[in-house]
Design an enzyme around this catalytic site. Structure first.
Site, PDB file in Angstrom:
ATOM      1  N   HIS A  31     -15.740   8.092  -8.717  1.00  0.00           N
ATOM      2  CA  HIS A  31     -15.903   6.686  -9.074  1.00  0.00           C
ATOM      3  C   HIS A  31     -15.193   6.388 -10.395  1.00  0.00           C
ATOM      4  O   HIS A  31     -15.804   5.861 -11.331  1.00  0.00           O
ATOM      5  CB  HIS A  31     -17.393   6.342  -9.195  1.00  0.00           C
ATOM      6  CG  HIS A  31     -18.168   6.599  -7.949  1.00  0.00           C
ATOM      7  ND1 HIS A  31     -19.517   6.901  -7.950  1.00  0.00           N
ATOM      8  CD2 HIS A  31     -17.786   6.602  -6.641  1.00  0.00           C
ATOM      9  CE1 HIS A  31     -19.936   7.073  -6.709  1.00  0.00           C
ATOM     10  NE2 HIS A  31     -18.903   6.903  -5.899  1.00  0.00           N
ATOM     11  N   GLU A  73       0.850  -1.193   0.000  1.00  0.00           N
ATOM     12  CA  GLU A  73       0.000   0.000   0.000  1.00  0.00           C
ATOM     13  C   GLU A  73       0.885   1.241   0.000  1.00  0.00           C
ATOM     14  O   GLU A  73       1.752   1.396   0.865  1.00  0.00           O
ATOM     15  CB  GLU A  73      -0.905   0.007   1.238  1.00  0.00           C
ATOM     16  CG  GLU A  73      -1.638   1.310   1.502  1.00  0.00           C
ATOM     17  CD  GLU A  73      -2.468   1.800   0.328  1.00  0.00           C
ATOM     18  OE1 GLU A  73      -2.309   2.979  -0.058  1.00  0.00           O
ATOM     19  OE2 GLU A  73      -3.262   1.009  -0.209  1.00  0.00           O
ATOM     20  N   ALA A  74       0.673   2.123  -0.987  1.00  0.00           N
ATOM     21  CA  ALA A  74       1.507   3.323  -1.098  1.00  0.00           C
ATOM     22  C   ALA A  74       1.194   4.351  -0.015  1.00  0.00           C
ATOM     23  O   ALA A  74       2.040   5.164   0.339  1.00  0.00           O
ATOM     24  CB  ALA A  74       1.315   3.965  -2.478  1.00  0.00           C
TER      25      ALA A  74
END
Length: 597
Positions: free
Chosen positions: A512, A99-100
């Site tokens: 989205h 995860e960055a």
């Protein structure tokens, strides 16, 4: 901005759990502070044991990184967290999740009513689309989560499952019935823990995903439903279920909120298994590219703790970085349109012109504003009621998604109309016709993508939103809403070009972004029905980028479905028959050695 003193006990407990994870407090301090909240001793004991075990396990895993894992999952959002959880359920499989972003148990993430302050903040990548004449030469912000949980850590916490027709269309595009509504509904029923009106045919209980209608909503929310009824729009006890199989309706919003705190997807999927020795979760791990030998993906190159590291995946890499970062990672790894890759001297591994194409997003218009007679309290996610309706009766599926919002919800242009004590009704476009695309700016992994969202570029979208604005006015000025109205501010009696300009000026993203590495069998498809990337081996994609078309409504729930489908495929438990005799050719090895058939 984030008032932790008046926050719910659910938020305060989660903050203490976060401090245990980062070792800011010790066991004794946690127990003392949790007891001061009035929590029962057994619950305190369970929480302190669990989160101390997670902290110890992850510290050990990070101190002893392996050179190879069975699976590497890139991204901890709505899909990636699900994939990592399901793979880690097999204790024989070693799973690495990258995860960055950073930790998620922070006030700005956990407190529900002020979620919109995260947009453009420390937990957002702060992407923005290129300016476009279709939105009066404005640049539209494209919020994407940058923390454990990805977008589910900064979104509006809405659980919108999508319309029946969405998934039946996906199945047709993929050539695989495993994506159709009947099969997807079975997954929803399996994973949900629904706390609303019972509907055993459509809603589940006891699963990982706690969902409920917004609890104890502000009195203006049921008034909005009465306003919808006065326009002939039916109301439902559940915004999902039967409402998403027909022509639309209005309902109190399904939310992922419990005890006053946000439930991002990791809270339900990831944290329950982070004390297992076979799951390693790295935060602040920035992926540069995939490592590839020939046409086989062998692992990942990423930056972590000021070092560039390369770790191999003996089975598969699952790319779940989202519809903006996933195409970027593919392109930087030589997977994409050859002409685009040649611009930056990137050798082509697999020529896939659809990478970064077919960009879709839900526009929402900040152009409906009313002044209330006095202060209006915000509760839950401040968007406690919503409706779906058709802009034209001949449509098969509702294309307008209209929200009541207990605050001013406006663009940087229309925001000048905000005064004290105002609330909004905002029309969103659930089934946009406009299509955008993404491009690299350079071969540097650190440089953001060039986003051409092309919002409202198709005239059909503007026409639908004109009708949406008419419905907004009718709702806001209805008899049911009169107790909450001092005066109408926007849109007023605008028509023609003036109304079109308000729509263009008020256009925002519902955040989205999807469809940029779509599943299908045509020349622009990037993955097949089992989410394998065409032309390479040992690489799959599981996030909103694989959608052939964006779902009707918020995308968190469908992305969880994508994660569950990915896990089922890798485990070899997908048994739905194909709807075609021969789908697109497979381009990777049989499913994982860690999960033999």
């Amino acid at each position: 901005m984030f008032d932790t003193a008046s926050a719910s006990n659910g938020v305060k407990l989660a903050l203490l759990e976060g401090q245990l994870l980062t070792r800011e407090i010790d066991r004794a301090t946690f127990i003392e502070r949790a007891a001061n909240l009035g929590l029962p001793a057994p619950a305190i004991g369970d929480a302190v044991d669990k989160f101390m075990a997670i902290a110890a396990n992850q510290a050990a895993r990070r101190a002893n990184l392996r050179s190879s894992y069975d699976y590497i999952v890139i991204g901890s959002g709505a899909s990636g967290s699900v994939v990592a959880r399901r793979l880690a359920e097999n204790q024989d499989a070693q799973v690495l999740l990258l995860e960055a972003g950073g930790e998620d148990m922070k006030p700005g993430i956990l407190i529900t009513e002020t979620w919109f302050f995260n947009q453009g903040g420390e937990f957002d990548w702060s992407f923005a689309a290129e300016s476009s004449p279709s939105v009066n030469n404005r640049s539209i912000a494209q919020a994407m989560g940058k923390a454990i949980g990805g977008g589910t850590s900064i979104n509006g916490m809405v659980w919108a499952r999508g319309h029946k027709n969405d998934f039946d269309h996906w199945a047709k595009e993929a050539g695989d019935d495993a994506w159709n509504y009947r099969h997807v509904l079975d997954i929803y029923r399996r994973i949900e823990d629904w706390h609303g009106v019972p509907d055993p045919q459509r809603r589940g209980s006891g699963g990982e995903v706690f969902v409920q209608p917004a609890p104890n909503p502000s009195s203006i929310a049921p008034a909005f439903l009465r306003a919808a009824e006065s326009l002939g729009i039916p109301t439902f006890a559940d915004q999902n279920g039967v409402m998403q199989e027909g022509s639309g309706g209005a309902a109190i919003t399904n939310v992922r909120i419990r005890d006053g705190r946000r439930l991002n997807i990791p809270s339900s999927y990831l944290y329950p298994v982070m004390d297992q020795a076979n799951l390693t979760v790295l935060t602040a791990a920035y992926v540069n590219r995939l490592t590839i030998e020939g046409n086989t993906v062998t692992g990942v190159e990423f930056e972590w703790q000021n070092e560039v590291r390369r770790i191999k995946a003996s089975s598969e890499v699952v790319l779940s970085a989202g519809a903006i970062q996933t195409p970027k990672t593919l392109m930087l790894s030589g997977i994409g349109d050859r002409a685009e890759l040649d611009r930056f001297g990137i050798a082509t591994v697999s020529h896939l012109p659809g990478v970064g194409r077919n960009f879709q997003d839900h526009p929402i218009i900040g152009g409906g504003l009313w002044e209330a007679p006095g202060p209006l309290p915000t509760r839950n996610n401040a968007a406690e009621a919503n409706l779906f309706v058709k802009s034209r009766p001949e449509l098969n599926t509702p294309d307008l998604h209209i929200w009541h919002i207990e605050a001013p919800y406006l663009s940087e242009v229309t925001g000048r109309h905000a005064v004290e004590n105002v609330w909004s009704i905002s029309p969103g476009l659930a089934r946009p016709e406009s299509r955008g695309f993404l491009r690299l700016k350079s071969a540097s992994p650190q440089e953001a993508m060039e986003i051409h969202a092309n919002m409202l570029s198709d005239p059909r979208d503007l026409a639908a939103l004109r009708r949406g604005m008419e419905i907004v006015r009718d709702l806001g000025n209805s008899e049911a809403m009169k107790p909450f109205v001092k005066c109408e501010i926007l849109p007023g009696p605008l028509a023609g070009e003036a109304l079109d300009n308000l729509i263009r000026d008020g256009a925002m993203s519902m955040h989205h972004p999807t469809c940029t590495a779509k599943m299908g069998r045509d020349d622009l498809s990037v993955v097949d029905a089992e989410l394998r990337v065409y032309g390479v081996k040992n690489l799959r994609i599981a996030d909103g980028s694989i959608m052939p078309s964006v779902t009707t409504g918020n995308t968190q729930a469908p992305c969880v479905i994508i994660g569950e489908r990915m896990a089922d495929i890798l485990k070899g438990s997908s048994t739905a028959p194909s709807v075609v005799a021969a789908a697109a050719p497979r381009t990777s090895d049989a499913p994982s050695r860690a999960f033999p058939r």
